[in-house]
Design a protein around this motif. Structure first.
Motif, PDB file in Angstrom:
ATOM      1  N   VAL A 229      92.618  13.691 -84.762  1.00 27.71           N
ATOM      2  CA  VAL A 229      93.665  13.070 -84.873  1.00 27.71           C
ATOM      3  C   VAL A 229      94.362  12.198 -85.909  1.00 27.71           C
ATOM      4  O   VAL A 229      93.990  11.498 -86.344  1.00 27.71           O
ATOM      5  CB  VAL A 229      93.776  13.440 -83.465  1.00 27.71           C
ATOM      6  N   SER A 230      95.813  12.596 -86.190  1.00 22.42           N
ATOM      7  CA  SER A 230      96.348  11.629 -86.685  1.00 22.42           C
ATOM      8  C   SER A 230      96.622  10.268 -85.940  1.00 22.42           C
ATOM      9  O   SER A 230      96.899  10.755 -84.951  1.00 22.42           O
ATOM     10  CB  SER A 230      97.542  12.146 -87.212  1.00 22.42           C
ATOM     11  N   GLU A 233      99.929  10.792 -84.252  1.00 23.53           N
ATOM     12  CA  GLU A 233     100.557  11.675 -82.959  1.00 23.53           C
ATOM     13  C   GLU A 233      99.311  10.867 -82.019  1.00 23.53           C
ATOM     14  O   GLU A 233      99.945  10.679 -80.493  1.00 23.53           O
ATOM     15  CB  GLU A 233      99.318  12.850 -83.281  1.00 23.53           C
ATOM     16  N   PHE A 234      98.478   9.822 -81.879  1.00 22.94           N
ATOM     17  CA  PHE A 234      98.251   9.147 -81.400  1.00 22.94           C
ATOM     18  C   PHE A 234      98.611   8.184 -81.113  1.00 22.94           C
ATOM     19  O   PHE A 234      98.418   8.234 -79.164  1.00 22.94           O
ATOM     20  CB  PHE A 234      96.019   8.760 -81.431  1.00 22.94           C
ATOM     21  N   LEU A 255      89.392  15.704 -75.348  1.00 19.49           N
ATOM     22  CA  LEU A 255      89.106  15.888 -76.439  1.00 19.49           C
ATOM     23  C   LEU A 255      87.718  16.129 -77.837  1.00 19.49           C
ATOM     24  O   LEU A 255      87.384  17.436 -78.370  1.00 19.49           O
ATOM     25  CB  LEU A 255      90.150  14.775 -77.681  1.00 19.49           C
ATOM     26  N   GLY A 261      89.943  18.837 -81.995  1.00 17.48           N
ATOM     27  CA  GLY A 261      91.293  18.025 -82.221  1.00 17.48           C
ATOM     28  C   GLY A 261      92.295  18.807 -81.515  1.00 17.48           C
ATOM     29  O   GLY A 261      93.999  17.654 -82.536  1.00 17.48           O
ATOM     30  N   ASP A 262      92.908  19.195 -80.719  1.00 14.49           N
ATOM     31  CA  ASP A 262      94.138  20.184 -80.729  1.00 14.49           C
ATOM     32  C   ASP A 262      94.352  19.070 -79.909  1.00 14.49           C
ATOM     33  O   ASP A 262      95.037  18.942 -78.722  1.00 14.49           O
ATOM     34  CB  ASP A 262      94.070  21.473 -80.334  1.00 14.49           C
ATOM     35  N   LEU A 263      95.135  18.731 -80.098  1.00 16.07           N
ATOM     36  CA  LEU A 263      96.036  17.094 -79.401  1.00 16.07           C
ATOM     37  C   LEU A 263      96.844  17.760 -77.914  1.00 16.07           C
ATOM     38  O   LEU A 263      97.012  16.979 -76.669  1.00 16.07           O
ATOM     39  CB  LEU A 263      97.253  16.101 -80.302  1.00 16.07           C
TER      40      LEU A 263
END
Length: 368
Positions: A229-230, A233-234, A255, A261-263
């Protein structure tokens, strides 16, 4: 249902040192730490404060008053008696069962008690005095009262005053750390007695968590999942969750479970879990004016509830030609505070915020 999972503890920089300085100064017997739920108050107590007390050689006892908030005064007295009996200091109660739950210094003890040794005239106040008298015999004692606002609902009106009197009696031997999440109930406790319970305490603030906390959770996620996850985005997700560490930890667990990894999907799972757990159920009983105030307070950078802009927003929301007056808004605010939905921010007089972060988040997203 919501997801429960203990991620590695992330320390609160400087908070422990501030608390210990207050205690070591001898100027205050107690410290108060008040913040909304899911912000990490109890985690700080169990991971930092109680271990530090152990290192100092203090006896420490932790009581969670939220577990029996329907009868908090009895819960407190029975917990203290359980501690005393567990240490063999008192034999006035028969314990059917004792469980030690602590994984770290400062044991939390659960006990089922039978009032076998009490005389009929033993009041809770006398039992409180006797239990604390036994516990403070061996050097410095730290008593942690978690969710202390539960005592605002004590059925015995004199109990809070008696508690304060007993605590003062042991000043110099007994230190008290109070946590609380309902500011309206805490204010009720301040007003309840002529001599406020917290007159001998100093308030400390729970430090906010920043991007270094997000980095820590990101590293933990990388250890437990191949999905990535970037950070951008986090960080945005942490902000969307009201920068509430308890909620963010739940998101991390979603997660890990999904592993993809699909936030966005994880956020949807988080929302669904809280709706199923009853987040927002109280709103169903609100009148249009009260619901409009909630919607106003859910806005980022919302105007003051008593401003002309707020009145115009509320008027549009309830679709009512009737004028919206400050008095009507105040009546709605008072009801919302009684329901623990809204609390004063403490920053500016007349400034309020939604106290339940799950409701705040979902109101912002139009899910309630």
């Amino acid at each position: 249902m919501s997801v429960n999972f203990d991620l590695p503890y992330f320390p609160r920089d400087g908070l422990l040192q501030e608390v210990l300085r207050v205690f070591e100064s001898g100027l205050k017997q107690g410290v108060t730490l008040f913040a909304p739920r899911r912000q990490g108050k109890t985690s700080f107590v169990k991971h930092e404060l109680l271990p530090a007390a152990h290192e100092f050689g203090w006896r420490s006892y932790y009581v969670d008053l939220w577990k029996r908030r329907g009868e908090p005064e009895l819960a407190l007295v029975e917990a203290l008696e359980a501690f005393a009996n567990h240490r063999g200091l008192r034999q006035r109660l028969r314990l059917k069962e004792v469980k030690s739950k602590a994984k770290a210094p400062g044991a939390e003890i659960e006990a089922t008690l039978e009032p076998g040794g009490h005389r009929p005239d033993d009041s809770l106040e006398n039992r409180l005095d006797a239990a604390l008298s036994a516990l403070v015999k061996d050097g410095v004692t730290l008593l942690v009262l978690d969710e202390v606002q539960s005592l605002a609902g004590a059925k015995r009106e004199d109990f809070v005053a008696a508690l304060r009197t007993v605590l003062q009696k042991f000043q110099g031997k007994l230190l008290v750390f109070y946590t609380g999440s309902s500011r309206e109930q805490l204010n009720a406790m301040f007003r309840k007695q002529r001599a406020p319970l917290f007159a001998s305490t100093m308030a400390v603030q729970l430090p906010e968590l920043h991007d270094d906390f997000v980095d820590d959770r990101l590293a933990f996620l990388a250890q437990r999942s191949v999905a990535t996850v970037s950070k951008r985005e986090f960080v945005q997700a942490f902000d969307d969750l009201g920068r509430t560490p308890g909620f963010f930890n739940e998101l991390v667990l979603h997660l890990i479970i999904a592993g993809d990894g699909d936030l966005g999907k994880a956020m949807n799972a988080w929302r669904k879990a809280h709706v199923e757990a009853g987040a927002g159920a109280q709103l169903e009983s609100l009148r249009p004016m009260e619901m409009a105030v909630m919607q106003l307070l859910a806005m980022r950078d919302h105007p003051s509830v008593y401003s002309a802009d707020a009145a115009e927003f509320i008027k549009r929301s309830i679709d009512d030609a009737e004028s919206v007056t400050p008095a009507k808004i105040q009546t709605a605010i008072k009801k919302l505070m009684r329901l623990d939905l809204v609390a004063p921010t403490g920053k500016v007089a007349g400034d309020y915020e939604i106290d339940d972060r799950a409701i705040l988040i979902q109101l912002r997203e139009g899910l309630l």
